[in-house]
Motif scaffolding. Structure first.
Motif, short mmCIF file in Angstrom:
data_model
loop_
_atom_site.label_atom_id
_atom_site.label_comp_id
_atom_site.label_asym_id
_atom_site.label_seq_id
_atom_site.Cartn_x
_atom_site.Cartn_y
_atom_site.Cartn_z
N SER A 81 3.67 7.65 3.15
CA SER A 81 4.09 6.30 2.61
C SER A 81 5.44 5.80 2.67
CB SER A 81 3.18 6.30 1.10
OG SER A 81 2.05 5.59 1.48
N SER A 82 5.72 4.87 3.41
CA SER A 82 6.95 4.65 3.48
C SER A 82 7.69 5.50 4.29
CB SER A 82 7.95 4.52 2.30
OG SER A 82 7.25 3.55 1.46
N HIS A 129 0.83 4.29 4.12
CA HIS A 129 1.26 2.62 4.07
C HIS A 129 2.72 2.80 3.92
CE1 HIS A 129 1.18 -0.80 1.02
NE2 HIS A 129 1.85 0.00 0.12
N LYS A 130 3.06 1.25 4.94
CA LYS A 130 4.34 0.81 5.11
C LYS A 130 5.10 2.13 5.80
CE LYS A 130 4.69 -2.34 1.02
NZ LYS A 130 5.31 -3.11 0.29
N ASN A 151 6.86 3.48 8.92
CA ASN A 151 7.03 2.86 10.79
C ASN A 151 6.43 3.79 11.27
OD1 ASN A 151 8.52 1.48 13.21
ND2 ASN A 151 10.55 2.16 12.01
N SER A 160 -2.21 0.26 5.83
CA SER A 160 -1.73 -0.98 5.56
C SER A 160 -0.29 -1.46 5.90
CB SER A 160 -2.12 -1.39 4.13
OG SER A 160 -1.21 -0.40 3.04
N GLU A 161 0.37 -2.65 6.42
CA GLU A 161 1.80 -2.78 6.28
C GLU A 161 2.43 -1.86 6.90
OE1 GLU A 161 3.17 -4.95 2.21
OE2 GLU A 161 1.16 -4.02 1.54
N ALA A 162 1.70 -0.94 7.63
CA ALA A 162 2.76 0.00 8.88
C ALA A 162 3.36 -0.74 10.33
CB ALA A 162 2.28 1.48 8.65
N LYS A 168 -2.87 -5.65 6.98
CA LYS A 168 -1.08 -6.96 7.16
C LYS A 168 -0.44 -5.57 7.60
CE LYS A 168 -1.53 -9.40 2.88
NZ LYS A 168 -0.90 -9.46 1.97
#
Length: 160
Positions: free
Chosen positions: A58-59, A78-79, A81, A98-100, A119
């Motif tokens: 994540s992140s 998650h998130k 890049n 999600s949100e990546a 998202k």
């Protein structure tokens, strides 16, 4: 940190590599199953055929990383890049993206089964001939995404 140190620490039982800098490191075919790379920098790293099953990324920054044939089954991104990353033939089954950011990512022939893309930003991503099954695309940005030959039957895309 370099690849040898990472492998040594992982072999010794360490699993938390949060915020580690592995930018551009060659980690091809490495086994990092279940490791934690929260907020780590893996941009432009060579992760070809690496095992990231159940890993937590994540992140993490994986922009421009080479993840060709990598196994990310049940990983959490998650998130993360992943913009401009190469994910050809990668296994992204049951992955939380999600949100990546997957802007202009190369996902040709990738496996996406029960993958969560809620998202996520896939603008300009290449999903040609990807195997897409039961994927949640709620709120995802698929603009300019290349989908030629991808298995995208209606029952395989879940958008609430």
């Amino acid at each position: 940190m370099n690849a040898d140190e990472l492998n040594r620490r992982y072999a010794a039982g360490e699993r938390d590599f949060s915020f580690v800098n592995l930018r551009g490191v060659n980690l091809s075919e490495v086994n990092l199953q279940g490791a934690i790379f929260w907020g780590a920098d893996l941009s432009r790293a060579n992760l070809t055929a690496a095992n990231f099953k159940q890993a937590h990324l994540s992140s993490a920054n994986l922009a421009g990383a080479m993840l060709w044939r990598a196994d990310l089954t049940q990983a959490t991104l998650h998130k993360a890049n992943l913009s401009r990353s190469i994910l050809i033939k990668a296994n992204l089954s049951e992955v939380d993206l999600s949100e990546a950011l997957l802007v202009k990512a190369d996902l040709r022939l990738a496996y996406l089964t029960r993958t969560k893309l809620t998202k996520a930003k896939l603008k300009g991503a290449d999903l040609r001939y990807a195997e897409v099954r039961l994927v949640d695309i709620s709120g995802a940005d698929l603009s300019q995404t290349i989908l030629n030959g991808a298995n995208l039957s209606e029952e395989n895309l879940l958008a609430n």
